[in-house]
Scaffold this active site. Sequence first.
Site, PDB file in Angstrom:
ATOM      1  N   TYR A 150      -8.924   4.063   5.607  1.00  0.00           N
ATOM      2  CA  TYR A 150      -9.642   2.826   5.313  1.00  0.00           C
ATOM      3  C   TYR A 150     -10.656   2.505   6.429  1.00  0.00           C
ATOM      4  O   TYR A 150     -10.828   3.294   7.357  1.00  0.00           O
ATOM      5  CB  TYR A 150      -8.656   1.681   5.041  1.00  0.00           C
ATOM      6  CG  TYR A 150      -7.763   1.982   3.854  1.00  0.00           C
ATOM      7  CD1 TYR A 150      -8.333   2.268   2.608  1.00  0.00           C
ATOM      8  CD2 TYR A 150      -6.381   2.034   3.965  1.00  0.00           C
ATOM      9  CE1 TYR A 150      -7.538   2.580   1.514  1.00  0.00           C
ATOM     10  CE2 TYR A 150      -5.587   2.346   2.871  1.00  0.00           C
ATOM     11  CZ  TYR A 150      -6.170   2.617   1.645  1.00  0.00           C
ATOM     12  OH  TYR A 150      -5.390   2.931   0.573  1.00  0.00           O
ATOM     13  N   GLY A 174       9.693   2.386   3.211  1.00  0.00           N
ATOM     14  CA  GLY A 174       8.728   2.007   2.190  1.00  0.00           C
ATOM     15  C   GLY A 174       9.363   2.076   0.811  1.00  0.00           C
ATOM     16  O   GLY A 174       9.911   1.092   0.301  1.00  0.00           O
ATOM     17  N   ARG A 175       9.335   3.281   0.248  1.00  0.00           N
ATOM     18  CA  ARG A 175       9.785   3.427  -1.147  1.00  0.00           C
ATOM     19  C   ARG A 175      11.197   2.905  -1.383  1.00  0.00           C
ATOM     20  O   ARG A 175      11.476   2.334  -2.433  1.00  0.00           O
ATOM     21  CB  ARG A 175       9.665   4.896  -1.563  1.00  0.00           C
ATOM     22  CG  ARG A 175       8.218   5.297  -1.764  1.00  0.00           C
ATOM     23  CD  ARG A 175       8.030   6.777  -1.725  1.00  0.00           C
ATOM     24  NE  ARG A 175       8.236   7.291  -0.365  1.00  0.00           N
ATOM     25  CZ  ARG A 175       8.253   8.564  -0.043  1.00  0.00           C
ATOM     26  NH1 ARG A 175       8.098   9.475  -0.966  1.00  0.00           N
ATOM     27  NH2 ARG A 175       8.440   8.936   1.206  1.00  0.00           N
ATOM     28  N   GLN A 220      -0.629  -7.637   6.206  1.00  0.00           N
ATOM     29  CA  GLN A 220      -1.424  -6.458   6.560  1.00  0.00           C
ATOM     30  C   GLN A 220      -2.874  -6.678   6.137  1.00  0.00           C
ATOM     31  O   GLN A 220      -3.169  -6.865   4.958  1.00  0.00           O
ATOM     32  CB  GLN A 220      -0.902  -5.175   5.912  1.00  0.00           C
ATOM     33  CG  GLN A 220      -1.643  -3.968   6.514  1.00  0.00           C
ATOM     34  CD  GLN A 220      -1.317  -2.649   5.871  1.00  0.00           C
ATOM     35  OE1 GLN A 220      -1.441  -2.500   4.662  1.00  0.00           O
ATOM     36  NE2 GLN A 220      -0.880  -1.681   6.665  1.00  0.00           N
TER      37      GLN A 220
HETATM   38  C1  FMN Z   1       3.560   2.173  -3.705  1.00  0.00           C
HETATM   39  C2  FMN Z   1       3.166   2.307  -2.265  1.00  0.00           C
HETATM   40  C3  FMN Z   1       2.133   1.526  -1.763  1.00  0.00           C
HETATM   41  C4  FMN Z   1       1.764   1.612  -0.402  1.00  0.00           C
HETATM   42  N1  FMN Z   1       0.790   0.783   0.077  1.00  0.00           N
HETATM   43  C5  FMN Z   1       0.525   0.744   1.411  1.00  0.00           C
HETATM   44  C6  FMN Z   1      -0.350  -0.242   1.960  1.00  0.00           C
HETATM   45  O1  FMN Z   1      -0.861  -1.138   1.270  1.00  0.00           O
HETATM   46  N2  FMN Z   1      -0.579  -0.190   3.297  1.00  0.00           N
HETATM   47  C7  FMN Z   1       0.002   0.748   4.110  1.00  0.00           C
HETATM   48  O2  FMN Z   1      -0.238   0.770   5.307  1.00  0.00           O
HETATM   49  N3  FMN Z   1       0.854   1.678   3.619  1.00  0.00           N
HETATM   50  C8  FMN Z   1       1.142   1.688   2.307  1.00  0.00           C
HETATM   51  N4  FMN Z   1       2.072   2.586   1.820  1.00  0.00           N
HETATM   52  C9  FMN Z   1       2.785   3.460   2.774  1.00  0.00           C
HETATM   53  C10 FMN Z   1       4.122   2.819   3.194  1.00  0.00           C
HETATM   54  O3  FMN Z   1       3.933   1.631   3.934  1.00  0.00           O
HETATM   55  C11 FMN Z   1       4.979   3.783   4.053  1.00  0.00           C
HETATM   56  O4  FMN Z   1       4.322   4.016   5.278  1.00  0.00           O
HETATM   57  C12 FMN Z   1       5.179   5.098   3.337  1.00  0.00           C
HETATM   58  O5  FMN Z   1       5.619   4.860   2.012  1.00  0.00           O
HETATM   59  C13 FMN Z   1       6.184   5.982   4.060  1.00  0.00           C
HETATM   60  O6  FMN Z   1       7.452   5.396   4.054  1.00  0.00           O
HETATM   61  P1  FMN Z   1       8.602   5.921   3.037  1.00  0.00           P
HETATM   62  O7  FMN Z   1       8.660   7.410   3.211  1.00  0.00           O
HETATM   63  O8  FMN Z   1       9.834   5.213   3.504  1.00  0.00           O
HETATM   64  O9  FMN Z   1       8.190   5.524   1.646  1.00  0.00           O
HETATM   65  C14 FMN Z   1       2.428   2.528   0.463  1.00  0.00           C
HETATM   66  C15 FMN Z   1       3.464   3.303  -0.060  1.00  0.00           C
HETATM   67  C16 FMN Z   1       3.847   3.211  -1.380  1.00  0.00           C
HETATM   68  C17 FMN Z   1       5.002   4.029  -1.890  1.00  0.00           C
END
Ligand code: FMN
Length: 384
Positions: free
Chosen positions: A180, A329-330, A98
């Site tokens: 961003y 994600g999480r 990314q």
């Molecule tokens: C600790 C953490 C760091 C993240 N860093 C990024 C990132 O660097 N780039 C990005 O596009 N999304 C980032 N996200 C968003 C995740 O990619 C994802 O879209 C978001 O957590 C929703 O998915 P979830 O509900 O399954 O966690 C981050 C999320 C978390 C929890």
Amino acid sequence: MSSLFDEFQLKDLTLPNRIVMGPMTRAKATPEGVPTPLMALHYAQRASAGLIISEGTWPERRGQGYFDIPGIATQEQEDAWRVVTDAVHAKGGRIFLQSEHTGRVGHEVNNGGLQMVAPSAVPADAMIFTRQSGYSQMTTDLHALTTAETWELIADYYKAAVRTKAAGFDGIELHGASGYLPHQFLSDESNQRTDEFGGTPEKRTEFMIRVLRRLIDAWGTSHRIGVKISPNIRYNGIAENEVEETYSILLERLNDLDLAYVAFQTPESLRTLANQPNDEIVDGEIWHRFPYEFIRERYNGTVIASGDLTKELAQNALDAGKADLFVFGRAYMSNPDLVERMQHDWPINETDLRRGYGGGEEGYTDYPTWEEQRAAAELTPSGA
Ligand SMILES: Cc1cc2nc3c(=O)[nH]c(=O)nc-3n(C[C@H](O)[C@H](O)[C@H](O)COP(=O)(O)O)c2cc1C
């Protein structure tokens, strides 16, 4: 009917399932932004995902809004990423990088003291974590990119893309979401330019399209380039008017590029994630519900959805034709074998977000697979 666990053809890349490990910043690189062997282990442990998207990685140093996040702008970084991609491929996985330039989001104490750049000198009204003073107001000392500097920055994305390919990645996702730099160009509040990169909704899409075209040039095909967007999200101080008009134009222009995919993150998911002070989440009109329909109606290619998904929600969305691939994600933080756990209905570990950023292996590479967990439990005599 298709299942989440069926193969998916992402242009020429065959994914063994429709589960995507979402990009997650974890602040585990060196202070100079060099990836570490621990990161290679972390990603390799998660290789059964249909596709892994790496954490946001800066194409040039001013784009490092947070401390200890990796870059792909030097030979040392490229070589260190090669260790990561080799580890993932050795386990049979696939990984995109990314590409994330944070623009006005961040603080100069996080990027080695460089002045931060933005489309216009409009500071983000939001907070950022710094090692020196904890949560702080994001920098207000911004340099508005001149037209010539904007083209130079687009060239930096290109150089980083050349390194990304050389480092063995399978593709690139441009981070165009979450407030961003490319998102700052899209927004009429953060972009007050009057050159070819601002002034009308179409011109505000120009930066993102130009960057994507250079990423395509670097790769030699558009089929390994994707982009993530987050229409109308209120996060990292971003705010947008004319959302429907701007994103309609953007999606139409993205159709012409014939990309691997468009990924999007919904406002709803950030409701859960945004625990930073000052980060206001508001309800948009059409965005109040999951904006699958808006994207599907306008975009012809593969759509990746993310935000608060479960196996059931993702399968329902797939059945209804709302999206093709699904980000977790999480859940991936604490379940390296998430695909197998969901496929077999094995228990899914809770994620401890306090162990999200920084630190070493604890909460990062020390989560067992379900089979390891079960074997360890069998070895422990009951009642011991
Ligand atoms: C600790 C953490 C760091 C993240 N860093 C990024 C990132 O660097 N780039 C990005 O596009 N999304 C980032 N996200 C968003 C995740 O990619 C994802 O879209 C978001 O957590 C929703 O998915 P979830 O509900 O399954 O966690 C981050 C999320 C978390 C929890």
